[in-house]
Design an enzyme around this catalytic site. Structure first.
Site, PDB file in Angstrom:
ATOM      1  N   ASP A  78       0.828  -1.203   0.000  1.00  0.00           N
ATOM      2  CA  ASP A  78       0.000   0.000   0.000  1.00  0.00           C
ATOM      3  C   ASP A  78       0.874   1.270   0.000  1.00  0.00           C
ATOM      4  OD1 ASP A  78      -2.485   1.173   0.066  1.00  0.00           O
ATOM      5  OD2 ASP A  78      -2.732   1.030   2.241  1.00  0.00           O
ATOM      6  N   HIS A  79       0.430   2.310  -0.647  1.00  0.00           N
ATOM      7  CA  HIS A  79       1.113   3.625  -0.659  1.00  0.00           C
ATOM      8  C   HIS A  79       2.646   3.515  -0.698  1.00  0.00           C
ATOM      9  CE1 HIS A  79      -2.576   5.882  -0.218  1.00  0.00           C
ATOM     10  NE2 HIS A  79      -2.939   5.076   0.755  1.00  0.00           N
ATOM     11  N   ASN A 234      -8.260   1.157   7.348  1.00  0.00           N
ATOM     12  CA  ASN A 234      -7.132   0.957   8.256  1.00  0.00           C
ATOM     13  C   ASN A 234      -7.441   1.490   9.660  1.00  0.00           C
ATOM     14  OD1 ASN A 234      -4.680   0.450   9.398  1.00  0.00           O
ATOM     15  ND2 ASN A 234      -3.454   1.570   7.928  1.00  0.00           N
TER      16      ASN A 234
HETATM   17  O1  G3H Z   1      -4.518   2.914   2.295  1.00  0.00           O
HETATM   18  C1  G3H Z   1      -5.097   2.863   3.390  1.00  0.00           C
HETATM   19  C2  G3H Z   1      -6.448   3.383   3.536  1.00  0.00           C
HETATM   20  O2  G3H Z   1      -6.715   4.375   2.621  1.00  0.00           O
HETATM   21  C3  G3H Z   1      -6.888   3.571   4.941  1.00  0.00           C
HETATM   22  O3  G3H Z   1      -7.693   4.688   5.224  1.00  0.00           O
HETATM   23  O4  G3H Z   1      -7.214   4.786   7.657  1.00  0.00           O
HETATM   24  O5  G3H Z   1      -9.046   6.115   6.646  1.00  0.00           O
HETATM   25  O6  G3H Z   1      -9.259   3.675   6.847  1.00  0.00           O
HETATM   26  P1  G3H Z   1      -8.328   4.828   6.677  1.00  0.00           P
HETATM   27 ZN    ZN Z   2      -4.842   4.907   1.471  1.00  0.00          ZN
END
Ligand code: G3H
Ligand code: ZN
Length: 286
Positions: A78-79, A234
């Site tokens: 992710d990211h 998350n």
């Molecule tokens: O990439 C991770 C998510 O975009 C998590 O977003 O922490 O708002 O659920 P959140």
């Molecule tokens: Zn994200």
């Protein structure tokens, strides 16, 4: 196989859940929930999360869970914000990667994302690469302040179309009013923009909604209706883990066995995950 599920999300109007983890308790909570509900699932590690658990460790843990539970589990980096980390995640055996160069100019974002797609696909033709365009503010934590979204943060459909054509990404994370983490203000999603972006990127590029924590049931349903294929969660899992752990430690001041201390947190995380899976409509899709 990932593509088959992505195609189905559009045809059947549901979304895959993507849940983050940085240790094995959260991963177990995600997988047990998905297995119970017979749902294909994405699990993801951000750069910080994978630094904690280890890239190879994440790959092998997911492999073990896949074998034990016999459900489709896809591991996403992710990211990922540097080419070096893109290479590391691809080489470690991740199934998907978010090459996130959204902090750069449009041209630089295109260049770095394209380079990431080329590298990833040369190593693993089945890997799924996501790009990010626009500015999704906030972090995956409880934020006390109001997070204001500026019009220039939002993804423009024409740019999205150019971006996906030039980079060759399979999925796109747009900024459509979503916020990472839980802020003092609720996110205001622009559903028309989601629909316009989906139209602009076409049938073969799938849209990912980031910042799912703090969104309402109708937000998710309208977003899926407008063309979202995957939702990231998350913060709500982190909050369930930490709040329950604090409570457990207070309630069992003498307890020293880690699995006894952590079990209530796993149950709390499962509750969050199961509630989302039902809303996303991914139950009984295997
Ligand atoms: O990439 C991770 C998510 O975009 C998590 O977003 O922490 O708002 O659920 P959140
Ligand atoms: Zn994200």
């Amino acid at each position: 196989m990932i593509k088959d599920y992505l195609k189905r999300t559009v045809a059947e109007k549901w979304a895959l859940g993507h849940f983050n983890f940085s240790e094995d308790e959260a991963l177990r909570a995600i997988v047990e929930s998905a297995a119970e509900f017979k749902t294909p699932i994405f699990v993801g590690t951000s750069e910080g999360e994978s630094k904690h658990i280890g890239l190879k460790e994440a790959v092998y843990l997911v492999k073990a869970f896949r074998e034990e539970f016999s459900i489709p589990i896809f591991l996403n980096a992710d990211h990922t914000k540097s080419f070096e980390n893109v290479v590391a995640a691809v080489d470690a055996g991740y199934d998907a990667i978010l090459a996130d160069f959204s902090a750069l100019s449009f041209e630089e974002n295109v260049k770095m994302t394209k380079q990431s797609v080329e590298y990833a696909k040369s190593k693993n033709p089945d890997i799924i690469v996501e790009g990010e365009l626009g500015y999704v503010r906030g972090e995956s934590k409880l934020q006390k302040e109001i997070i204001e979204i500026k019009p220039e943060d939002l993804t423009k459909p024409e740019e999205a179309s150019q971006f996906v054509k030039e980079t060759g990404v399979d999925m796109l994370a747009p900024a459509v009013g979503n916020i990472h983490g839980i802020a003092a203000n609720a996110p205001k999603l622009d559903f028309q923009r989601i629909a316009d972006i989906k139209k602009a990127v076409g049938d073969d590029v799938y849209l990912v909604l980031h910042g799912g924590s703090g969104m309402s049931e109708s937000d998710f349903k309208n977003a899926i209706d407008a063309g979202i294929s995957m939702v990231h969660i998350n913060t709500e899992i982190r909050v369930a883990f930490a709040e329950t752990l604090r409570k457990t430690l207070q309630e069992m001041p003498e307890e020293t066995t880690p699995y006894k201390i952590l079990t209530p947190s796993v149950e709390a995380m499962k509750k969050v995950i199961e509630e989302k899976l039902k809303i996303f409509g991914s139950v009984n899709r295997i």
